[in-house]
Design a protein around this motif. Structure first.
Motif, PDB file in Angstrom:
ATOM      1  N   MET A 181      95.791  14.624 -14.219  1.00  0.00           N
ATOM      2  CA  MET A 181      95.495  14.854 -16.066  1.00  0.00           C
ATOM      3  C   MET A 181      94.071  14.115 -16.047  1.00  0.00           C
ATOM      4  O   MET A 181      94.377  13.274 -16.057  1.00  0.00           O
ATOM      5  CB  MET A 181      96.609  14.424 -16.329  1.00  0.00           C
ATOM      6  N   VAL A 182      93.524  14.909 -16.492  1.00  0.00           N
ATOM      7  CA  VAL A 182      92.292  13.748 -17.013  1.00  0.00           C
ATOM      8  C   VAL A 182      91.470  14.088 -17.740  1.00  0.00           C
ATOM      9  O   VAL A 182      91.421  15.922 -18.613  1.00  0.00           O
ATOM     10  CB  VAL A 182      90.537  14.397 -15.862  1.00  0.00           C
ATOM     11  N   THR A 183      91.127  12.949 -19.095  1.00  0.00           N
ATOM     12  CA  THR A 183      90.416  13.557 -20.046  1.00  0.00           C
ATOM     13  C   THR A 183      88.894  13.654 -20.116  1.00  0.00           C
ATOM     14  O   THR A 183      88.774  12.101 -19.391  1.00  0.00           O
ATOM     15  CB  THR A 183      91.332  12.655 -21.430  1.00  0.00           C
ATOM     16  N   SER A 214      87.249   5.799 -13.749  1.00  0.00           N
ATOM     17  CA  SER A 214      88.340   6.897 -12.985  1.00  0.00           C
ATOM     18  C   SER A 214      87.847   8.312 -13.775  1.00  0.00           C
ATOM     19  O   SER A 214      87.779   8.545 -12.962  1.00  0.00           O
ATOM     20  CB  SER A 214      89.742   6.596 -13.565  1.00  0.00           C
ATOM     21  N   GLY A 215      87.612   8.450 -14.737  1.00  0.00           N
ATOM     22  CA  GLY A 215      87.884   9.745 -15.309  1.00  0.00           C
ATOM     23  C   GLY A 215      86.517  10.436 -15.189  1.00  0.00           C
ATOM     24  O   GLY A 215      86.807  11.599 -14.620  1.00  0.00           O
ATOM     25  N   LEU A 220      99.046   9.412 -13.299  1.00  0.00           N
ATOM     26  CA  LEU A 220      98.649  10.432 -13.866  1.00  0.00           C
ATOM     27  C   LEU A 220      96.840  10.864 -13.391  1.00  0.00           C
ATOM     28  O   LEU A 220      96.563  11.868 -13.696  1.00  0.00           O
ATOM     29  CB  LEU A 220      98.664  10.531 -14.725  1.00  0.00           C
ATOM     30  N   GLY A 221      96.026  10.439 -13.005  1.00  0.00           N
ATOM     31  CA  GLY A 221      95.292  10.254 -13.182  1.00  0.00           C
ATOM     32  C   GLY A 221      93.922   9.408 -13.978  1.00  0.00           C
ATOM     33  O   GLY A 221      93.812   7.722 -13.595  1.00  0.00           O
ATOM     34  N   ALA A 222      93.336  10.167 -15.129  1.00  0.00           N
ATOM     35  CA  ALA A 222      92.814   9.258 -16.008  1.00  0.00           C
ATOM     36  C   ALA A 222      93.162   9.936 -17.397  1.00  0.00           C
ATOM     37  O   ALA A 222      91.417  10.575 -18.059  1.00  0.00           O
ATOM     38  CB  ALA A 222      91.189   9.205 -15.374  1.00  0.00           C
ATOM     39  N   PRO A 223      94.122   9.434 -17.982  1.00  0.00           N
ATOM     40  CA  PRO A 223      94.081  10.441 -19.373  1.00  0.00           C
ATOM     41  C   PRO A 223      93.956   9.470 -20.501  1.00  0.00           C
ATOM     42  O   PRO A 223      93.663  10.213 -21.684  1.00  0.00           O
ATOM     43  CB  PRO A 223      95.647  10.541 -19.435  1.00  0.00           C
TER      44      PRO A 223
END
Lengths: 238, 238
Positions: free
Chosen positions: B230-232, A84-85, B116-119
């Motif tokens: 939000m991505v990490t 995903s990231g 949120l995305g990929a936090p």
């Protein structure tokens, strides 16, 4: 982006199963594609080798831009050391907008925990020992801080044929803070062919059993072993 | 012990769904029982209030000893601040042997992360701020160590009507180590009626929005905000 859990259809969410079934194209690491081949029948399947993650995402984006519905597969949860990231990072870098859905799966840590009993019942830290993408100093700092604060520690990617000293070093650091008798659960190929589950203690980890497909869970100071279970206390007065 | 994920049938694993369907009796906190009432039709249902966990487990054990197949339900994963550990703790204390199956579910942290995305793409620490069962000093130590080692931090139970100062204190500690611009995701009632999703920064957390049903994810130094995600970063050189 679809997290398929450990691999068997029974451990996927209905949402993940449905997403795969509704896709034109399924993309993933060949091992994970093999796990879901029976439900991906009739689809275009693009599988590739380990460490080809960036290439896989580029392909998935191309397919989606050509109007295809694409499932990009991760084992466990797609958002935990998954794809995903990377998809979002590449879309960001290339300034591309696509219609996306992120479907979580049961993470490898939680599948392993359920096979061991209930080791994650209190605060826990998840750490990958792979220093391919992360400086070793950072990993070591995280291991140290997690051990010092008595977190339950979940270790991903403990060892590979190229990385053979990181786990030993990690255990040495943890032993500066945790007792030698701390319960440790070692789960290999959870819910897959060749599954093995071992509960032992921190001073007794057999390194030879451990590979890239292994999750290690190290207890906190309240963890105990009961029958064939590893349990971390929640703190109830019982 | 069955983890049902966030609540909708679509987010349960087939294994969890099947377990509920094959049970004679379903036991759980009333809110979670309500979430699966449509698939629990015709079963004996025992629901009880929050903080009645020990009583619930005692009832489940009694039913099982009477020969019933019992599902004891947790939202998210039954092994993450859920019921699995308590069942094992009580069986251990009372020296009871039962035939058990622990079925994990998608943890609340991972459901929130996917929204949120990929936090959670890099090492993360999961911490409950509830000091009902854990001394506050221990929680504070864990927050401090996690922040100092640049973990992504997932906060469970940030606030309740009785506990109103812990989150503020936690953010103050984290701000000693992380930048004010660190991305923060706040997810309330994930995948349930009344769901809300907010992405903000560490110096801008609106306390009033937050309650016991909220998961907060605080990024690491590589986390960023892109479109509404939000991505990490995982560390790939792209």
């Amino acid at each position: 982006m679809v997290g398929i859990g450990p691999g068997a259809k029974e451990d996927m969410s209905l949402r993940a199963l449905d997403a795969v079934k509704k896709s034109d194209t399924i993309i993933g690491y060949s091992l994970y594609i093999d796990l879901i081949r029976d439900i991906a029948g009739g689809k275009e399947i693009i599988s590739s080798a380990m460490r080809k993650e960036v290439e896989r995402v580029e392909l998935a984006i191309q397919e989606a831009q050509n109007g295809k519905t694409v499932s990009i597969i991760s084992s466990g949860d797609s958002g935990v050391y998954g794809m995903s990231g990377l998809v979002l990072e590449i879309l960001y870098k290339e300034n591309i907008s696509l219609s996306l859905e992120i479907i979580p799966g049961i993470p490898a840590a939680n599948t392993a925990a359920a096979l061991l009993g209930a080791p994650l019942m209190h605060d826990y830290a998840v750490i990958s020992l792979s220093d391919l993408l992360t400086p070793w100093e950072m990993i070591e700092k995280r291991v140290r801080n997690a051990a010092e604060a008595d977190f339950v520690i979940v270790i991903y990617n403990p060892k590979s044929s190229q990385r053979d000293w990181q786990l030993k070093k990690t255990i040495e650091i943890i032993l500066e803070y945790k007792s030698t008798a701390t319960p440790v659960g070692i789960v290999k190929k959870a819910k897959r062919e060749g599954e093995s589950i071992l509960i032992t203690t921190l001073d007794n980890i057999e390194q030879d059993l451990i590979d890239m497909m292994t999750i290690i869970i190290i207890g906190n100071s309240s963890s105990f072993i009961f029958q064939n279970y590893m349990v971390t206390k929640r703190g109830y007065d019982i």
